[in-house]
Every structure is written in C-alpha cells, then in structure tokens.
Design a protein around this motif. Sequence first.
Motif, PDB file in Angstrom:
ATOM      1  N   ILE A 310      41.253  32.062  64.435  1.00  0.00           N
ATOM      2  CA  ILE A 310      41.190  30.711  64.981  1.00  0.00           C
ATOM      3  C   ILE A 310      40.143  29.918  64.214  1.00  0.00           C
ATOM      4  O   ILE A 310      39.114  30.452  63.806  1.00  0.00           O
ATOM      5  CB  ILE A 310      40.845  30.755  66.501  1.00  0.00           C
ATOM      6  CG1 ILE A 310      40.950  29.372  67.131  1.00  0.00           C
ATOM      7  CG2 ILE A 310      39.470  31.385  66.738  1.00  0.00           C
ATOM      8  CD1 ILE A 310      40.832  29.400  68.663  1.00  0.00           C
ATOM      9  N   THR A 311      40.412  28.635  63.955  1.00  0.00           N
ATOM     10  CA  THR A 311      39.416  27.815  63.276  1.00  0.00           C
ATOM     11  C   THR A 311      38.300  27.453  64.249  1.00  0.00           C
ATOM     12  O   THR A 311      38.487  27.452  65.468  1.00  0.00           O
ATOM     13  CB  THR A 311      40.041  26.525  62.723  1.00  0.00           C
ATOM     14  OG1 THR A 311      40.451  25.701  63.824  1.00  0.00           O
ATOM     15  CG2 THR A 311      41.233  26.817  61.816  1.00  0.00           C
ATOM     16  N   MET A 312      37.136  27.115  63.696  1.00  0.00           N
ATOM     17  CA  MET A 312      36.023  26.702  64.553  1.00  0.00           C
ATOM     18  C   MET A 312      36.383  25.439  65.326  1.00  0.00           C
ATOM     19  O   MET A 312      36.045  25.314  66.514  1.00  0.00           O
ATOM     20  CB  MET A 312      34.755  26.483  63.725  1.00  0.00           C
ATOM     21  CG  MET A 312      33.546  26.129  64.562  1.00  0.00           C
ATOM     22  SD  MET A 312      31.996  25.970  63.640  1.00  0.00           S
ATOM     23  CE  MET A 312      31.590  27.696  63.345  1.00  0.00           C
ATOM     24  N   TYR A 319      37.556  25.902  74.101  1.00  0.00           N
ATOM     25  CA  TYR A 319      36.545  26.322  75.078  1.00  0.00           C
ATOM     26  C   TYR A 319      35.585  25.212  75.508  1.00  0.00           C
ATOM     27  O   TYR A 319      34.970  25.317  76.571  1.00  0.00           O
ATOM     28  CB  TYR A 319      35.746  27.502  74.516  1.00  0.00           C
ATOM     29  CG  TYR A 319      36.579  28.750  74.368  1.00  0.00           C
ATOM     30  CD1 TYR A 319      36.954  29.511  75.478  1.00  0.00           C
ATOM     31  CD2 TYR A 319      37.005  29.180  73.118  1.00  0.00           C
ATOM     32  CE1 TYR A 319      37.724  30.658  75.348  1.00  0.00           C
ATOM     33  CE2 TYR A 319      37.777  30.340  72.966  1.00  0.00           C
ATOM     34  CZ  TYR A 319      38.131  31.062  74.083  1.00  0.00           C
ATOM     35  OH  TYR A 319      38.894  32.194  73.957  1.00  0.00           O
ATOM     36  N   ALA A 320      35.425  24.165  74.674  1.00  0.00           N
ATOM     37  CA  ALA A 320      34.520  23.063  75.041  1.00  0.00           C
ATOM     38  C   ALA A 320      35.290  21.784  75.337  1.00  0.00           C
ATOM     39  O   ALA A 320      34.688  20.772  75.717  1.00  0.00           O
ATOM     40  CB  ALA A 320      33.498  22.820  73.933  1.00  0.00           C
ATOM     41  N   VAL A 342      23.783  19.919  74.680  1.00  0.00           N
ATOM     42  CA  VAL A 342      23.507  20.796  73.541  1.00  0.00           C
ATOM     43  C   VAL A 342      22.370  20.181  72.740  1.00  0.00           C
ATOM     44  O   VAL A 342      22.478  19.047  72.260  1.00  0.00           O
ATOM     45  CB  VAL A 342      24.758  20.985  72.657  1.00  0.00           C
ATOM     46  CG1 VAL A 342      24.412  21.757  71.387  1.00  0.00           C
ATOM     47  CG2 VAL A 342      25.857  21.701  73.443  1.00  0.00           C
ATOM     48  N   GLU A 343      21.277  20.932  72.586  1.00  0.00           N
ATOM     49  CA  GLU A 343      20.114  20.408  71.878  1.00  0.00           C
ATOM     50  C   GLU A 343      20.332  20.459  70.362  1.00  0.00           C
ATOM     51  O   GLU A 343      20.956  21.381  69.843  1.00  0.00           O
ATOM     52  CB  GLU A 343      18.867  21.208  72.254  1.00  0.00           C
ATOM     53  CG  GLU A 343      18.475  21.057  73.715  1.00  0.00           C
ATOM     54  CD  GLU A 343      17.198  21.805  74.048  1.00  0.00           C
ATOM     55  OE1 GLU A 343      16.612  22.423  73.118  1.00  0.00           O
ATOM     56  OE2 GLU A 343      16.779  21.786  75.222  1.00  0.00           O
ATOM     57  N   LEU A 354      28.636  20.560  65.272  1.00  0.00           N
ATOM     58  CA  LEU A 354      29.829  21.347  65.608  1.00  0.00           C
ATOM     59  C   LEU A 354      29.455  22.811  65.783  1.00  0.00           C
ATOM     60  O   LEU A 354      29.872  23.467  66.748  1.00  0.00           O
ATOM     61  CB  LEU A 354      30.880  21.203  64.504  1.00  0.00           C
ATOM     62  CG  LEU A 354      32.090  22.145  64.608  1.00  0.00           C
ATOM     63  CD1 LEU A 354      32.876  21.875  65.887  1.00  0.00           C
ATOM     64  CD2 LEU A 354      32.981  22.013  63.370  1.00  0.00           C
ATOM     65  N   SER A 355      28.640  23.331  64.873  1.00  0.00           N
ATOM     66  CA  SER A 355      28.215  24.734  64.945  1.00  0.00           C
ATOM     67  C   SER A 355      27.384  25.005  66.193  1.00  0.00           C
ATOM     68  O   SER A 355      27.550  26.036  66.858  1.00  0.00           O
ATOM     69  CB  SER A 355      27.415  25.104  63.695  1.00  0.00           C
ATOM     70  OG  SER A 355      26.960  26.434  63.754  1.00  0.00           O
ATOM     71  N   LEU A 356      26.525  24.078  66.554  1.00  0.00           N
ATOM     72  CA  LEU A 356      25.688  24.245  67.745  1.00  0.00           C
ATOM     73  C   LEU A 356      26.538  24.261  69.014  1.00  0.00           C
ATOM     74  O   LEU A 356      26.282  25.048  69.940  1.00  0.00           O
ATOM     75  CB  LEU A 356      24.645  23.127  67.813  1.00  0.00           C
ATOM     76  CG  LEU A 356      23.550  23.156  66.733  1.00  0.00           C
ATOM     77  CD1 LEU A 356      22.729  21.873  66.761  1.00  0.00           C
ATOM     78  CD2 LEU A 356      22.645  24.370  66.901  1.00  0.00           C
ATOM     79  N   ILE A 357      27.540  23.394  69.067  1.00  0.00           N
ATOM     80  CA  ILE A 357      28.437  23.382  70.235  1.00  0.00           C
ATOM     81  C   ILE A 357      29.231  24.687  70.292  1.00  0.00           C
ATOM     82  O   ILE A 357      29.418  25.265  71.366  1.00  0.00           O
ATOM     83  CB  ILE A 357      29.376  22.155  70.181  1.00  0.00           C
ATOM     84  CG1 ILE A 357      28.554  20.866  70.358  1.00  0.00           C
ATOM     85  CG2 ILE A 357      30.466  22.262  71.244  1.00  0.00           C
ATOM     86  CD1 ILE A 357      29.344  19.592  70.127  1.00  0.00           C
ATOM     87  N   PHE A 358      29.679  25.153  69.132  1.00  0.00           N
ATOM     88  CA  PHE A 358      30.391  26.433  69.077  1.00  0.00           C
ATOM     89  C   PHE A 358      29.515  27.557  69.642  1.00  0.00           C
ATOM     90  O   PHE A 358      29.973  28.364  70.464  1.00  0.00           O
ATOM     91  CB  PHE A 358      30.786  26.735  67.626  1.00  0.00           C
ATOM     92  CG  PHE A 358      31.324  28.117  67.421  1.00  0.00           C
ATOM     93  CD1 PHE A 358      32.643  28.418  67.707  1.00  0.00           C
ATOM     94  CD2 PHE A 358      30.493  29.138  66.969  1.00  0.00           C
ATOM     95  CE1 PHE A 358      33.141  29.700  67.538  1.00  0.00           C
ATOM     96  CE2 PHE A 358      30.977  30.421  66.797  1.00  0.00           C
ATOM     97  CZ  PHE A 358      32.304  30.705  67.084  1.00  0.00           C
TER      98      PHE A 358
END
Length: 488
Positions: A310-312, A319-320, A342-343, A354-358
Amino acid sequence: MENLNEILRLRREKLALLQAAGKDPFVITKFDQSHHSMDIKSNYDELEGKTVSIAGRMMFKRVMGKASFCNVRDLKGDIQVYVARDSIGVEEYMGFKKLDVGDIIGVTGEVFKTKTGEISVHAATVTLLSKSLQTLPEKYHGLTDTDTRYRQRYTDLIMNAEVKDTFIKRSRIISTIRRFLDEQGFMEVETPMLVQNAGGAAARPFETHFNALDEDLKLRISLELYLKRLIVGGLERVYEIGRVFRNEGLDTRHNPEFTLMELYQAYTDYHGMMDLTEAMYRRVAQEVNGSMQVTYGEHVIDFEKPFERITMVDAVKKYANVDWNEVKDTAQARAIADRLHVEYEDRHQKGDILSLIFEEYVEEHLIQPTFVMDHPIEISPLTKKKPDDPEYVERFEMFINGWEMANAYSELNDPIDQRERFKAQEAMLAAGDEEANTTDEDFLNALEIGMPPTGGIGYGIDRLVMIMTNSPAIRDVLLFPTMKSLDK
C-alpha cells in the motif's frame, strides 16, 4: 547478608583446601565431553549401558548416605547423575559431597534409567572442573528481576532456559539469512565502523577521536554508503550484517548499538526488494519456528499470505481519512496536522507532515506484514524519484506488529541529483536538524564513476528476532544491552 557472606567464605575455604591438597580445579585445562544431555535422552535406546562423558554446571544435589543424586545442566538441557560411593571410591565420594550447587563438573559413567524411569548417568568418575565462588539465585524464585537479568546475562542464561533458547534461536535466524542470501548469489562483506562521515540514515552519531591521526571520527549509523561503493565497483550483490550505533534513547525497541543488515542488488528496484524480503521472511519463519504462522503477543503473524502492499498516501487515506492528493502545499498540510493534533516543527514541509501523520495514525494498525510504498521526497534523500510523480520516491518500509522492520529504496544513482539532496540535508542540519545527513564527497565521486540501477534494503535484525521469539523488548534479544552505569 551475614549468612550469604558466610556461604561465600566457606566456598573460598573449600577452594583453598583443594588447592592445598593438590586438587586445584583451575589448573585443569580440558575435559573430553562425548555427549550433551539431550543427545543422551533422545538416543537412550542406542546409548543404554554405554559409557558417556558429560560436563556442565551442577544445579541440584541430594546426598543420601552412600549414594547421591545431582543434576547437571549443559548447553542443551539437564540430566540426572547418580553418584554411589562404591562406584567412584570413598575418597572421591567424600569430595563429591563437598561440592556446591553452581560448580562445574565432568562426569563419566553408564547411561541407565532409574526405578522411576528417569534417564540418568551412573557416575564412575566425577571431576571438579571449576569452583563456583558465588551463589546462584534460589531455585524456586529463580532470577526474575529484569535489571539484574540484563546486567548479569551469564546468570540469566544459567537460570532461565527460555532465555538460552531465545539466543540459540537468534543465532539460527542469522545463519538462515546467510544461507538464503548465499543461495541468491549475494556476497557477504565488511565495511568500516569508524567513519569520517556517518551517513545513510537520519540519526545522531556517536563521536570519538583518533589520536594517531589527530582526527575526529564517528561510529557508523548505517551500512549504506560503503555498500553502494561496492556496487559501483562491480560487486553486483552484496550484504553486511553488523553493528551500527545511534546516539538516541533507550526503549523497548531501541538500543544505541544494534544489529543491522543491509543488502544491495544491481539491476533491480524496490519491487525486487519486496519479493526478496517476502521470500526471506518465509524461509526464516519456517526453518526457525517450523511454521509460517508465528505468534507474537496476542497476534498470529502470517508470513504465508502475500504481504500487503500500500502507498503511504493510500494508507493515510485509509486510517486517517485524509486524501493527501488534495493537499496542495505546506500551509494546507500544516492546517491538516493542526486539525489532527499532530505536532510538527517550523522546518517541516508538506512531505514531512505526511510522514508524521502516517506515524501517528497508521503504524499501529499494520500488524500483518505490510509494505508501505512511495514516501515523500523530503524524508528520502538517497532514493530515486518516481518518474511520474517527483514529489515521491521509490521507497518502502515494511511493518509488522506496528513496527518498522525494513527500509528499502530504488537507489538514487544520479550524482547531480544526489548532490542537490545533500545540499538540502545540509540546510536542514543548519536549521537545527541534528539527524540530517552531510555531504559525502567520496560517495558522490563514486556515483560519478557510475552506479547501475540498484535496489537496496536495510533490516533491523533485533526486531526480526523479537518477532520470531515472541520477545517483548529489544533487551530480551541482545545478550548485553546498554545499561545505565550503577555508579550514576
């Protein structure tokens, strides 16, 4: 404490008496061990009545007049020994009665079964091979304090059979990986641990000083940049299993020194790395655990089914409930992060967020083996861009049990693009990101010589061992984990 001190004093006194009598156990240099405990038990029909020689630590002793029993623990398990005065002699039997639990002994004798059916060794000789001057933990309570277990792993291994099994299994995991890669045509190599430029990962290095050259050096944080040099040199498939060092905190999944495996294969890409990873994990699970279904905690991890891919971006949407394809710029990304609580830091751009939310919303859901693909370019300075979408790169991370288990790229082999990526990393470093990479001129020179299209991947070996042995913390799979000094 007085009672313990008296026990320790008596043990030293026993040693002194042995030495005075010319029977110092520490002068013995060898003992011819013919069998281990489990070998005897597994092959009893063949060995009944035969003479064997075993060696190990005496874990239990019961003296009963002219005959006694003890248990000997060796690498593979425990076995009972029957010691009779008429078999070993009066003087030797007196010596046996003075032995302590914890002493290391060698026993030669015949294999038999007791009246209760327990496979045992009827001793003809008992030799004290090493005197234990300390006491072992009390039998019924064992060694349960985790701090003591990690600091005194030698005692932990003696007292807890499941701990020994974990580390035997760890060795089997690594040897299975080596065999698998050797069969795939990979060559095992070794690269420097002390380096001038600690690159290849986002982590703070440990620093040291080399007196002979009066130069500051770093301990490597990754294996990547040297292994890629070897791909440039024409070694088309290489791997290394080695220690790396990251100046970061301690928790259940992190230790400042840990075992990393990286491999690089010319003429393939990150899809090739996915195929190889699936095959390798299946091989390890089957050979080490005898099944492709492995229990970890409350989950059964299934390595037999195809791993999800699955792509990020799709994972964050799933999920978000955020469609990142609709996010136009960093300002909009930050607004979404604020809404999701998300900080982020001022230096973080659209891809970073995007990475932090992931990390916040997705990782915990990835229990079964999952390849999360196509990361934002901002967090992937050594990876090829996707030809049809240059905001993203051909990279995946594999997750199991919510943990990152592997990180793979279609490796960036364009030296001009790589130099620009290094410049961006240097800017991040100047802005306060202590984990950013610095420019490696020799690596750039290697890329200018020319590196073929290459797929590369790094595996956290310790986390792999945790999964395969159902171990809750990384310290449970490191023989000697990093511990705070008792002097602090």
